[in-house]
Design an enzyme around this catalytic site. Sequence first.
Site, short mmCIF file in Angstrom:
data_model
loop_
_atom_site.label_atom_id
_atom_site.label_comp_id
_atom_site.label_asym_id
_atom_site.label_seq_id
_atom_site.Cartn_x
_atom_site.Cartn_y
_atom_site.Cartn_z
N ASP A 67 -11.45 -10.46 -1.29
CA ASP A 67 -12.24 -11.69 -1.14
C ASP A 67 -13.36 -11.50 -0.13
O ASP A 67 -14.19 -12.40 0.07
CB ASP A 67 -11.35 -12.89 -0.79
N SER A 68 -13.44 -10.30 0.45
CA SER A 68 -14.61 -9.95 1.26
C SER A 68 -15.88 -10.01 0.41
O SER A 68 -16.99 -9.99 0.95
CB SER A 68 -14.45 -8.55 1.87
N ASP A 106 -7.50 -10.08 -4.67
CA ASP A 106 -7.15 -11.00 -3.58
C ASP A 106 -6.97 -12.42 -4.10
O ASP A 106 -7.80 -12.91 -4.89
CB ASP A 106 -8.27 -11.02 -2.53
N LYS A 136 -3.09 -9.73 -3.98
CA LYS A 136 -2.86 -9.60 -2.54
C LYS A 136 -2.99 -10.99 -1.92
O LYS A 136 -3.85 -11.77 -2.33
CB LYS A 136 -3.87 -8.65 -1.90
N GLU A 138 -2.62 -13.14 2.05
CA GLU A 138 -2.56 -13.00 3.51
C GLU A 138 -1.43 -13.84 4.08
O GLU A 138 -1.14 -14.93 3.56
CB GLU A 138 -3.90 -13.42 4.14
N GLU A 205 -4.24 -5.05 9.06
CA GLU A 205 -5.68 -5.09 9.42
C GLU A 205 -5.86 -5.44 10.89
O GLU A 205 -5.25 -6.38 11.40
CB GLU A 205 -6.42 -6.12 8.55
O1 KIV Z 1 -11.03 -8.68 1.32
C1 KIV Z 1 -10.92 -7.48 1.61
O2 KIV Z 1 -11.81 -6.67 1.37
C2 KIV Z 1 -9.68 -7.06 2.23
C3 KIV Z 1 -9.58 -5.66 2.73
C4 KIV Z 1 -10.56 -5.38 3.78
C5 KIV Z 1 -8.21 -5.30 3.12
O3 KIV Z 1 -8.77 -7.82 2.33
#
Ligand code: KIV
Length: 290
Positions: A67-68, A106, A136, A138, A205
């Site tokens: 989600d970055s 994510d 994924k 969090e 992280e």
């Molecule tokens: O969103 C993302 O890119 C991440 C990674 C940096 C682990 O969660």
Amino acid sequence: MSTYTIDTATSRANPQPAPMKRLTVPAIRGRKNADGMTGEPIVMLTAYTMRMAQLLDPHCDVLLVGDSLGQVIYGLPSTVPVTLDMMCAHGAAVVRGSWHAVVAVDMPFGSYEESPEQAFRSASRILKETGAAAVKLEGGEAMAETVAFLTARGIPVIGHVGLTPQAVNALGGYRARGRDDAEAAKILADAKAVAEAGCFLLVLEGVMEEIANEATRRVACPTIGIGASAECDGQVLVTEDMLGLFERTPRFVKRYGDLAREIGDAAAAYAAEVRSRAFPTEDQIYRPKN
Ligand code: KIV
């Protein structure tokens, strides 16, 4: 209809390099054996687009549609505004551009925290619409029940503890975590909780090295570090950071390229040739054959 079943893109007609058999979640999980030993570290990079996925795929075990992308692709101030629609669109593109790596997507903020049922609805939509193999999410102890709920229902989950960017408003920033005993103990408890709940990988992280090492020793699944420790069972970076696409390089990033400079140079050369009419030349224009 799921977008990933459409396999007619010309980019897939003659894939280079030739397609490889796709890795599986159990194969990745199995990299760390019952004695806690990992042979070859797991290579993970982020990917958000088809073409980047094509370029990274042969080199990676896992492609993470992070989600970055909120900041990297959309210029958003954080990952908080990222939506399920965005993650599904980019997840499908990455699956279309890859043949080898496990693709994980994510779960965006707000799509899973409310209840295990909400998480199941969001995760199943992601898997159906993208063709990805895993999600994924969090969070630690508070998310353990959700991780167990999803894994028991056939959805492989990657955990993510330590610095959790979706919680930026609660954390007050992106500083590394675990600087005092209480924070360190909480991160270890979080890691243990989601690992025992069934996640097949655990991202650590922005944590102090000692905590990452301790977590890696304590949890059964492989750990993936980002700003964590070389002793993690694998590593992940945001691809655009690693390629040098941004001027600012956070401490935990190593730059393996200088793409910002290369793109700037190429754009400047193109602009100069357009303005001087040096481009296009006869090589780039169409004329009737005699
Ligand atoms: O969103 C993302 O890119 C991440 C990674 C940096 C682990 O969660």
